[in-house]
Design an enzyme around this catalytic site. Structure first.
Site, PDB file in Angstrom:
ATOM      1  N   HIS A  34       1.117  -1.174  -0.398  1.00 55.18           N
ATOM      2  CA  HIS A  34      -0.138  -0.014  -0.223  1.00 55.18           C
ATOM      3  C   HIS A  34       0.904   1.325   0.146  1.00 55.18           C
ATOM      4  O   HIS A  34       2.730   0.763   0.029  1.00 55.18           O
ATOM      5  CB  HIS A  34      -1.091   0.394   0.927  1.00 55.18           C
ATOM      6  CG  HIS A  34      -0.447  -0.384   2.909  1.00 55.18           C
ATOM      7  ND1 HIS A  34       0.018   0.677   2.768  1.00 55.18           N
ATOM      8  CD2 HIS A  34      -0.020  -1.323   3.532  1.00 55.18           C
ATOM      9  CE1 HIS A  34       0.986   0.075   4.001  1.00 55.18           C
ATOM     10  NE2 HIS A  34       0.553  -0.891   4.570  1.00 55.18           N
ATOM     11  N   GLY A  36       1.963   2.849   2.571  1.00 54.63           N
ATOM     12  CA  GLY A  36       2.481   3.294   2.930  1.00 54.63           C
ATOM     13  C   GLY A  36       4.169   2.265   2.784  1.00 54.63           C
ATOM     14  O   GLY A  36       4.943   2.869   2.664  1.00 54.63           O
ATOM     15  N   HIS A  37       3.518   1.323   2.405  1.00 61.92           N
ATOM     16  CA  HIS A  37       5.299   0.628   1.897  1.00 61.92           C
ATOM     17  C   HIS A  37       5.884   1.614   0.764  1.00 61.92           C
ATOM     18  O   HIS A  37       6.838   1.664   0.573  1.00 61.92           O
ATOM     19  CB  HIS A  37       5.095  -0.795   1.198  1.00 61.92           C
ATOM     20  CG  HIS A  37       4.244  -1.988   2.294  1.00 61.92           C
ATOM     21  ND1 HIS A  37       2.984  -2.300   2.079  1.00 61.92           N
ATOM     22  CD2 HIS A  37       4.523  -2.284   3.100  1.00 61.92           C
ATOM     23  CE1 HIS A  37       2.758  -3.221   2.924  1.00 61.92           C
ATOM     24  NE2 HIS A  37       3.719  -3.140   4.279  1.00 61.92           N
ATOM     25  N   GLY A 148       8.028   0.553   8.874  1.00 58.11           N
ATOM     26  CA  GLY A 148       6.831   1.836   8.869  1.00 58.11           C
ATOM     27  C   GLY A 148       6.584   2.068  10.734  1.00 58.11           C
ATOM     28  O   GLY A 148       6.753   0.675  11.880  1.00 58.11           O
ATOM     29  N   ASP A 151       3.965  -0.166  12.924  1.00 57.25           N
ATOM     30  CA  ASP A 151       4.351  -1.151  14.109  1.00 57.25           C
ATOM     31  C   ASP A 151       5.469  -0.712  14.602  1.00 57.25           C
ATOM     32  O   ASP A 151       6.593  -1.393  15.284  1.00 57.25           O
ATOM     33  CB  ASP A 151       4.173  -2.919  13.069  1.00 57.25           C
ATOM     34  CG  ASP A 151       3.456  -3.350  11.850  1.00 57.25           C
ATOM     35  OD1 ASP A 151       2.944  -3.311  13.112  1.00 57.25           O
ATOM     36  OD2 ASP A 151       4.256  -3.119  10.974  1.00 57.25           O
ATOM     37  N   SER A 185      -2.658  -0.135   6.184  1.00 63.60           N
ATOM     38  CA  SER A 185      -2.303  -1.454   6.271  1.00 63.60           C
ATOM     39  C   SER A 185      -2.490  -2.280   5.184  1.00 63.60           C
ATOM     40  O   SER A 185      -3.506  -2.465   4.903  1.00 63.60           O
ATOM     41  CB  SER A 185      -2.711  -1.755   8.018  1.00 63.60           C
ATOM     42  OG  SER A 185      -3.354  -2.982   8.220  1.00 63.60           O
ATOM     43  N   SER A 186      -2.261  -3.447   5.222  1.00 64.60           N
ATOM     44  CA  SER A 186      -2.621  -4.287   4.595  1.00 64.60           C
ATOM     45  C   SER A 186      -4.247  -4.919   4.502  1.00 64.60           C
ATOM     46  O   SER A 186      -4.528  -5.553   4.117  1.00 64.60           O
ATOM     47  CB  SER A 186      -1.375  -5.785   4.044  1.00 64.60           C
ATOM     48  OG  SER A 186      -0.092  -4.931   3.660  1.00 64.60           O
ATOM     49  N   ARG A 187      -4.197  -4.605   5.972  1.00 59.93           N
ATOM     50  CA  ARG A 187      -5.328  -5.313   6.126  1.00 59.93           C
ATOM     51  C   ARG A 187      -6.646  -4.905   5.886  1.00 59.93           C
ATOM     52  O   ARG A 187      -7.577  -5.162   6.210  1.00 59.93           O
ATOM     53  CB  ARG A 187      -5.044  -5.972   7.689  1.00 59.93           C
ATOM     54  CG  ARG A 187      -4.389  -7.479   8.529  1.00 59.93           C
ATOM     55  CD  ARG A 187      -4.399  -6.664   9.815  1.00 59.93           C
ATOM     56  NE  ARG A 187      -4.119  -8.608  10.614  1.00 59.93           N
ATOM     57  CZ  ARG A 187      -2.911  -9.355  10.786  1.00 59.93           C
ATOM     58  NH1 ARG A 187      -1.873  -7.844  10.240  1.00 59.93           N
ATOM     59  NH2 ARG A 187      -2.534 -10.137  10.701  1.00 59.93           N
TER      60      ARG A 187
HETATM   61  O1  PAF Z   1       6.419  -6.135   9.492  1.00 60.46           O
HETATM   62  C1  PAF Z   1       6.034  -6.469   8.279  1.00 60.46           C
HETATM   63  O2  PAF Z   1       5.491  -6.421   7.486  1.00 60.46           O
HETATM   64  C2  PAF Z   1       6.565  -8.054   8.468  1.00 60.46           C
HETATM   65  O3  PAF Z   1       6.700  -7.825  10.177  1.00 60.46           O
HETATM   66  C3  PAF Z   1       8.218  -7.849   8.322  1.00 60.46           C
HETATM   67  C4  PAF Z   1       9.148  -6.927   8.901  1.00 60.46           C
HETATM   68  C5  PAF Z   1       8.194  -8.254   7.205  1.00 60.46           C
HETATM   69  C6  PAF Z   1       8.780  -9.894   8.539  1.00 60.46           C
HETATM   70  O4  PAF Z   1       7.854 -10.732   7.914  1.00 60.46           O
END
Ligand code: PAF
Length: 285
Positions: A34, A36-37, A148, A151, A185-187
């Protein structure tokens, strides 16, 4: 952009790059990318000679098989987005590629930042995260790795891990939010449009607590009351809302008068679990 279907092939590519002295920025992900990534990837591209990304839904960090199975996956779309963000290489692989020795006994100690909140709600989660991140660092050997702040507790666990391993510089990046304030978030993909609107009250609760702070409130209980009042919404099941010292996690939940505070919250909407956080005193950790 180079695409590899195994971390072993990615390791060769990374080694060739490091022999030629290039700095390598790395963004580990579980895919379903998304905005954010993509912000993390653009930053990794801007701050390094080359940037690469891993896409691996790590089974070790899921307690719940259903959550793992339902985690969104669409590699082709992710790869296209990464290419347009300037990423030089993306790789993926199977659990056997990442953990050829088998993963039953393989667990990295996630350290003291894993205590409480997510560590308590999701037993074994941070050990799973630390295990895969250590393995990813071994494959890629990045100069800098980008995570990010959504988390937040994970970021603390990874900073500790990188320090113990003498690993890369860990760069924490601000949370990307949708127009409603909901943290990307992907969720979120698993929410209907109506649920997405309702979920915005999680961020509203955090913003209300920050306004309270800005108007001079320093009492942890009153700040939390404001957060809970605004974040509570019939459709949401609040799991936790807590204030922590962002510079000293081991102090545990804050009470009484606080000089700085990170507000952290988790809530579920149907089967989708969402987390968010905000530094109330307005600076980044
Ligand atoms: O934040 C995430 O997407 C995951 O926890 C990570 C850091 C890629 C580890 O699987």
């Amino acid at each position: 952009m180079n695409r590899f279907d195994s971390p072993q092939a990615a390791r060769e590519w990374c080694r060739r790059g490091s022999r030629s002295g290039r700095s390598l920025g790395f963004v580990p992900t579980m895919g379903a990318l998304h905005a954010g990534h993509l912000g993390l990837v653009r930053r990794a591209v801007a701050e390094n000679d080359v940037a690469c990304v891993s896409v691996f839904v790590n089974p070790l960090q899921f307690g719940d098989r259903e959550d793992f199975d339902n985690y969104p996956r669409h590699f082709e779309r992710d790869a296209e987005l990464l290419e347009s963000a300037g990423c030089a290489m993306v790789f993926r692989g199977t659990p056997a590629d990442f953990f050829p020795e088998g993963d039953d006994l393989l667990r990295e100690d996630p350290g003291p930042a894993a205590c409480g909140l997510e560590g308590e709600q999701r037993p074994g989660h941070f050990a799973g995260v630390a295990t895969v991140v250590k393995r990813l660092f071994e494959f890629v050997q990045p100069s800098q790795a980008y995570f990010g702040e959504k988390d937040f507790q994970q970021l603390l666990v990874i900073r500790d891990l990188a320090e113990r391993l003498n690993g890369p510089v860990i760069v924490g990046c601000p949370i990307h939010r949708e127009a409603s304030g909901l943290a990307s978030s992907s969720r979120n993909e698993r929410l209907t449009a109506a649920e997405r609107e309702r979920a915005a009250c999680i961020a509203e609760g955090l913003f209300a607590a920050r306004e309270c702070w800005q108007s001079g409130e320093r009492n942890a209980q009153r700040l939390l009351m404001e957060l809970r009042k605004r974040a509570s919404n019939g459709a949401l099941e609040l799991e936790y809302a807590e204030l922590r010292d962002p510079l000293n996690w081991s102090r545990g939940p804050l009470t009484g008068t606080v000089e700085r505070a990170q507000a952290l919250i988790a809530a579920s909407l149907g089967k989708v679990r969402l987390i968010d956080n905000l530094r109330l005193d307005g600076t980044h950790s």
